[in-house]
Design an enzyme around this catalytic site. Structure first.
Site, PDB file in Angstrom:
ATOM      1  N   HIS A  56      -2.810   0.772   8.370  1.00 42.45           N
ATOM      2  CA  HIS A  56      -1.450   1.318   8.262  1.00 42.45           C
ATOM      3  C   HIS A  56      -1.430   2.557   7.361  1.00 42.45           C
ATOM      4  O   HIS A  56      -0.946   3.617   7.765  1.00 42.45           O
ATOM      5  CB  HIS A  56      -0.515   0.233   7.723  1.00 42.45           C
ATOM      6  CG  HIS A  56       0.904   0.682   7.533  1.00 42.45           C
ATOM      7  ND1 HIS A  56       1.892   0.442   8.468  1.00 42.45           N
ATOM      8  CD2 HIS A  56       1.487   1.370   6.534  1.00 42.45           C
ATOM      9  CE1 HIS A  56       3.026   0.964   8.040  1.00 42.45           C
ATOM     10  NE2 HIS A  56       2.808   1.533   6.861  1.00 42.45           N
ATOM     11  N   GLU A  57      -1.969   2.425   6.168  1.00 47.11           N
ATOM     12  CA  GLU A  57      -1.917   3.568   5.237  1.00 47.11           C
ATOM     13  C   GLU A  57      -2.748   4.738   5.763  1.00 47.11           C
ATOM     14  O   GLU A  57      -2.359   5.897   5.610  1.00 47.11           O
ATOM     15  CB  GLU A  57      -2.382   3.146   3.836  1.00 47.11           C
ATOM     16  CG  GLU A  57      -1.642   1.949   3.224  1.00 47.11           C
ATOM     17  CD  GLU A  57      -0.128   2.017   3.322  1.00 47.11           C
ATOM     18  OE1 GLU A  57       0.433   3.120   3.410  1.00 47.11           O
ATOM     19  OE2 GLU A  57       0.510   0.934   3.345  1.00 47.11           O
ATOM     20  N   TYR A  88      10.221  -0.051  10.506  1.00 47.97           N
ATOM     21  CA  TYR A  88       8.836  -0.423  10.776  1.00 47.97           C
ATOM     22  C   TYR A  88       8.672  -1.038  12.170  1.00 47.97           C
ATOM     23  O   TYR A  88       7.992  -0.507  13.028  1.00 47.97           O
ATOM     24  CB  TYR A  88       8.350  -1.464   9.757  1.00 47.97           C
ATOM     25  CG  TYR A  88       8.065  -0.904   8.380  1.00 47.97           C
ATOM     26  CD1 TYR A  88       6.773  -0.679   7.959  1.00 47.97           C
ATOM     27  CD2 TYR A  88       9.100  -0.617   7.496  1.00 47.97           C
ATOM     28  CE1 TYR A  88       6.489  -0.180   6.701  1.00 47.97           C
ATOM     29  CE2 TYR A  88       8.830  -0.108   6.234  1.00 47.97           C
ATOM     30  CZ  TYR A  88       7.521   0.106   5.837  1.00 47.97           C
ATOM     31  OH  TYR A  88       7.265   0.610   4.597  1.00 47.97           O
ATOM     32  N   ARG A 137       3.570  -8.053  -6.061  1.00 48.42           N
ATOM     33  CA  ARG A 137       3.946  -7.443  -4.784  1.00 48.42           C
ATOM     34  C   ARG A 137       5.282  -8.010  -4.307  1.00 48.42           C
ATOM     35  O   ARG A 137       5.405  -9.206  -4.032  1.00 48.42           O
ATOM     36  CB  ARG A 137       2.834  -7.723  -3.765  1.00 48.42           C
ATOM     37  CG  ARG A 137       3.005  -7.008  -2.468  1.00 48.42           C
ATOM     38  CD  ARG A 137       1.786  -7.228  -1.592  1.00 48.42           C
ATOM     39  NE  ARG A 137       2.012  -6.727  -0.258  1.00 48.42           N
ATOM     40  CZ  ARG A 137       1.208  -6.950   0.768  1.00 48.42           C
ATOM     41  NH1 ARG A 137       0.116  -7.668   0.591  1.00 48.42           N
ATOM     42  NH2 ARG A 137       1.486  -6.454   1.957  1.00 48.42           N
ATOM     43  N   GLY A 194       0.825  -1.191   0.000  1.00 44.73           N
ATOM     44  CA  GLY A 194       0.000   0.000   0.000  1.00 44.73           C
ATOM     45  C   GLY A 194       0.860   1.241   0.000  1.00 44.73           C
ATOM     46  O   GLY A 194       2.023   1.199   0.393  1.00 44.73           O
ATOM     47  N   MET A 195       0.274   2.344  -0.453  1.00 46.87           N
ATOM     48  CA  MET A 195       0.974   3.625  -0.439  1.00 46.87           C
ATOM     49  C   MET A 195       0.004   4.695   0.036  1.00 46.87           C
ATOM     50  O   MET A 195      -1.108   4.809  -0.498  1.00 46.87           O
ATOM     51  CB  MET A 195       1.522   3.940  -1.837  1.00 46.87           C
ATOM     52  CG  MET A 195       2.261   5.260  -1.917  1.00 46.87           C
ATOM     53  SD  MET A 195       3.749   5.274  -0.862  1.00 46.87           S
ATOM     54  CE  MET A 195       3.834   7.010  -0.462  1.00 46.87           C
ATOM     55  N   GLU A 196       0.489   5.469   0.991  1.00 52.42           N
ATOM     56  CA  GLU A 196      -0.378   6.396   1.720  1.00 52.42           C
ATOM     57  C   GLU A 196      -0.625   7.705   0.972  1.00 52.42           C
ATOM     58  O   GLU A 196      -0.548   8.781   1.566  1.00 52.42           O
ATOM     59  CB  GLU A 196       0.263   6.681   3.085  1.00 52.42           C
ATOM     60  CG  GLU A 196       1.621   7.424   3.057  1.00 52.42           C
ATOM     61  CD  GLU A 196       2.840   6.517   2.989  1.00 52.42           C
ATOM     62  OE1 GLU A 196       2.734   5.390   2.477  1.00 52.42           O
ATOM     63  OE2 GLU A 196       3.923   6.962   3.433  1.00 52.42           O
ATOM     64  N   HIS A 243      -0.847   6.739   8.277  1.00 51.92           N
ATOM     65  CA  HIS A 243       0.105   7.683   7.660  1.00 51.92           C
ATOM     66  C   HIS A 243      -0.509   9.069   7.423  1.00 51.92           C
ATOM     67  O   HIS A 243       0.226  10.031   7.219  1.00 51.92           O
ATOM     68  CB  HIS A 243       0.575   7.136   6.308  1.00 51.92           C
ATOM     69  CG  HIS A 243       1.771   6.241   6.360  1.00 51.92           C
ATOM     70  ND1 HIS A 243       2.963   6.616   6.944  1.00 51.92           N
ATOM     71  CD2 HIS A 243       1.972   4.994   5.857  1.00 51.92           C
ATOM     72  CE1 HIS A 243       3.841   5.628   6.798  1.00 51.92           C
ATOM     73  NE2 HIS A 243       3.268   4.629   6.154  1.00 51.92           N
TER      74      HIS A 243
HETATM   75  N1  BES Z   1       5.061   4.182   2.633  1.00 49.75           N
HETATM   76  C1  BES Z   1       5.116   2.767   2.565  1.00 49.75           C
HETATM   77  C2  BES Z   1       5.607   2.256   1.254  1.00 49.75           C
HETATM   78  C3  BES Z   1       7.021   2.695   0.888  1.00 49.75           C
HETATM   79  C4  BES Z   1       7.976   2.889   1.860  1.00 49.75           C
HETATM   80  C5  BES Z   1       7.339   2.872  -0.442  1.00 49.75           C
HETATM   81  C6  BES Z   1       9.257   3.299   1.484  1.00 49.75           C
HETATM   82  C7  BES Z   1       8.609   3.273  -0.808  1.00 49.75           C
HETATM   83  C8  BES Z   1       9.573   3.485   0.162  1.00 49.75           C
HETATM   84  C9  BES Z   1       3.763   2.130   2.891  1.00 49.75           C
HETATM   85  O1  BES Z   1       3.074   2.820   3.879  1.00 49.75           O
HETATM   86  C10 BES Z   1       4.013   0.759   3.463  1.00 49.75           C
HETATM   87  O2  BES Z   1       4.667   0.676   4.454  1.00 49.75           O
HETATM   88  N2  BES Z   1       3.481  -0.282   2.839  1.00 49.75           N
HETATM   89  C11 BES Z   1       3.643  -1.648   3.301  1.00 49.75           C
HETATM   90  C12 BES Z   1       2.416  -2.148   4.013  1.00 49.75           C
HETATM   91  C13 BES Z   1       2.410  -2.023   5.484  1.00 49.75           C
HETATM   92  C14 BES Z   1       1.185  -2.703   6.068  1.00 49.75           C
HETATM   93  C15 BES Z   1       3.641  -2.491   6.187  1.00 49.75           C
HETATM   94  C16 BES Z   1       3.824  -2.545   2.090  1.00 49.75           C
HETATM   95  O3  BES Z   1       3.700  -2.034   0.973  1.00 49.75           O
HETATM   96  O4  BES Z   1       4.047  -3.722   2.262  1.00 49.75           O
HETATM   97 ZN    ZN Z   2       4.035   2.699   5.749  1.00 44.99          ZN
END
Ligand code: BES
Ligand code: ZN
Length: 612
Positions: free
Chosen positions: A308-309, A397, A567, A282-284, A312
């Site tokens: 999570h998103e 994280y 993914r 996901g992307m916020e 953010h």
């Molecule tokens: N902001 C991130 C995605 C990201 C981080 C993209 C750094 C590029 C560089 C997003 O919020 C995220 O953490 N996504 C996770 C899901 C989450 C539930 C841990 C993912 O995509 O797996």
């Molecule tokens: Zn994140």
């Protein structure tokens, strides 16, 4: 003599303490990595973007009109990467621009001459294969009728979409007009349309200042379905009802989040469920989270990703890391906040499973940092001369979240919650760094009484000895069942696993002995139909176990999974497991070449480094 020595030691101890202290309090920290831009000298404030999307050429023809403030310089420097610049005007007059540092990972510097009276620069350009954009042909979508485009700009890819000062410390507002082929809808991280229009021209407005990595765009056969007045789902028509049902708890999530974060500041909160090639979970993107369809499990079991998103919206989008060295301020705070939202909408026992899964991820990842990489297990990292992607691991994280949980338990939830709400309010819209976070904790919490050593948590590698880690009771039951199944000859049916959540399954599968006896593999598969299962998290663990156990019956389904899902989180472990044997490596190479058209270019690149 002894006394002098003692004094000297005391002074030395004090001095070393001082140096840690002073590294806290610097703001701005002078870390201006991963950007060529001079946002401190000529500061972009607002973007008017005009974009026409050409699916045949897979290019965007764009005009970026920047409003900036000149703080006393004769050039405006923007980041660009794989952009073809056609012309630049300043205050309406065409100027001669310069492009420097061509071909570095970070792209190029676009240098535009300005005078003290200038405040508008307009760049006409087209994109040319930059990694922010993923172009899908109709065949790669659910409806197979129209092509599709989505962007993913974090960390430093907005500059492949639009020339900009691509540093998270700089915030901008934007308006956009986007033209797409007839029959399509375009959506952005902004006020969005809810209906398609006949011309295929859409206008957007993001009126709160955001960092450029939160600029986002998607276009395709996208439709909207409301969940309530503030939230809804965008996705391809055939998925719309299913997604809206799966995500119907979003309003309760927002209500839960507001208790901790303060009022949701962005207006609407919608989710775009992307095609399966979306490279991350996901992307916020503000107002419009982009999400992988692999969370649509049919039983709401993977919606923590939305929590999570959504989280953010405060940690990340409102209070933003000023630099990618401070990524834990975005991701650690959010991973903590996510669990608090889930605790509100489910219960403690459920949330404890999420915590433990995260802890297992953290322990597994810590093992990947060997030798001089060990320093990267600090929360605050040093990415000088490295790509921001290097900071991406379970450390920001899950170590970040565990730190906040430990802090919460040490000071007590009421005190902690008040502190966190104040933290968001105090730092919104200003560049946030680790030093400022520490200062805010030191000034507002009694860390000494709580026994929290910030230096150890933030600046030392590894994990402190005392953390808030707990074991999950629901997992303890799974452990009992697994023991009976593996060691005491109990049949797979005896596990009673039909009532298990996704997380119980993950915990069960992850902790089975590898390789697992083929008889037991077969039993599990017969009882619970794991090969070909629609839940992608469980599928991923099952295929990992199948490879390790050489359970070849699962291979065709695994291949299908690898070819349909983009993914990275799922692909990476599977390819890594496959290459452990020679035949596996051959299989991995073949699958990767056949699957690559469905992957994001960065995902393909990463998987190629694994299989070669
Ligand atoms: N902001 C991130 C995605 C990201 C981080 C993209 C750094 C590029 C560089 C997003 O919020 C995220 O953490 N996504 C996770 C899901 C989450 C539930 C841990 C993912 O995509 O797996
Ligand atoms: Zn994140």
């Amino acid at each position: 003599m002894k006394n002098i020595l003692l004094i000297l030691i005391t002074i030395a101890a004090f001095a070393s303490c001082e140096s840690v202290e002073s590294s806290y309090n610097t703001f701005p920290e002078g870390e201006k990595d991963h950007t060529f831009s001079n946002y401190d000298m000529a500061t972009t404030k607002h973007l008017d973007w005009n974009a026409e999307i050409d699916f045949d050429k897979q290019k965007i023809q764009g005009t970026a009109k920047w409003t900036f403030i000149n703080n006393g310089t004769d050039e405006l420097i923007l980041d660009i990467n794989k952009l073809e610049i056609q012309s630049v005007t300043v205050s309406g007059q065409e100027v001669k621009f310069e492009i420097k540092n061509k071909n570095s990972v970070e792209g190029d510097a676009l240098i535009i001459p300005i005078t003290e009276n200038d405040s508008i620069a307009t760049i006409t350009y087209n994109t040319n294969g930059g990694v922010a954009m993923q172009w899908l042909n109709a065949e790669q979508t659910a409806g197979k009728k129209m092509p599709y485009l989505f962007t993913q700009c974090e960390s430093i890819y907005a500059r492949t979409l639009v020339p900009c000062q691509d540093a998270p410390a700089n915030r901008i507002t934007y308006n956009a007009t986007v033209k797409v082929p007839q029959g399509m809808m375009a959506v952005m991280s902004a006020k969005n349309p809810q209906k398609k229009n006949a011309e295929g021209v859409y206008t957007f407005e993001m009126e709160l200042p955001i960092p450029t990595y939160l600029i986002a765009l998607a276009a395709g056969d996208i439709e909207y379905k409301a969940i309530d007045g503030r939230s809804g789902v965008y996705t391809e028509p055939s998925m719309l009802n299913k997604c809206a049902k799966e995500l119907e708890d979003i309003p309760s999530m927002i209500a839960a989040a507001e208790k901790l974060g303060g009022p949701y500041p962005w207006g609407n909160y919608d989710v775009l469920v992307c095609p399966p090639s979306f490279p991350i979970g996901g992307m916020e993107n503000p107002r419009l989270t982009f999400a992988t369809p692999t969370i649509i499990a049919g039983d709401k079991s993977l919606v923590a990703l939305i929590a999570h998103e959504l989280a953010h919206s405060w940690s990340g989008n409102l209070v933003t890391n000023s630099n990618w060295n401070d990524l834990w301020l975005n991701e650690g705070f959010t991973s903590y906040f996510e669990k608090r939202i889930m605790e509100e909408i489910t219960d403690k026992a459920y949330t404890e499973m999420l915590w433990e899964i995260a802890y297992q991820d953290l322990q597994a990842d810590l093992k990947n940092f060997k030798g001089d990489k060990w320093d990267d297990t600090r929360l605050k990292v040093d990415l000088k001369n490295r790509e921001p992607e290097d900071a991406f691991s379970a450390i920001p994280y899950d170590k970040g979240a565990l730190f906040l949980r430990t802090l919460e338990e040490a000071v007590g939830r009421p005190v902690f919650d008040k502190w966190l709400t104040d933290y968001f309010a105090a730092h919104k819209f200003i560049p946030m760094n680790t030093g400022m976070a520490i200062k805010h904790m030191e000034e507002n919490l009694d860390l000494k009484a709580a026994g929290i050593d910030l230096n150890e948590w933030i600046f030392q590698p590894g994990l402190p000895e005392k953390t808030a880690y707990k074991t999950s009771e629901r997992f303890a039951k799974v452990d009992e069942g697994r023991k009976k199944f593996v060691e005491e000859g109990m049949n797979a049916e005896g596990l009673n696993a039909r009532a298990w959540s996704t997380h119980e399954w993950l915990h069960f599968l992850r902790n089975l002995p590898k390789p697992l006896d083929l008889k037991l593999m077969k039993q599990l598969d017969m009882s619970y139909m794991l090969t070909g299962i629609g839940n992608s998290e469980i599928a991923d663990e099952w295929y990992l176990l199948s490879i390790a156990s050489k359970y070849e019956k699962a291979y065709p389904a695994m291949e299908k999974f690898l070819k349909s899902v983009g993914r990275k989180k799922f692909l990476e472990p599977l390819y890594k497991e496959l290459v452990k044997t020679e035949e596996g490596k051959k299989l991995a190479k073949r699958i990767l070449e056949e699957a690559a058209p469905n992957y994001h270019p960065l995902a393909t690149k990463k998987m190629r480094t694994i299989v070669n």
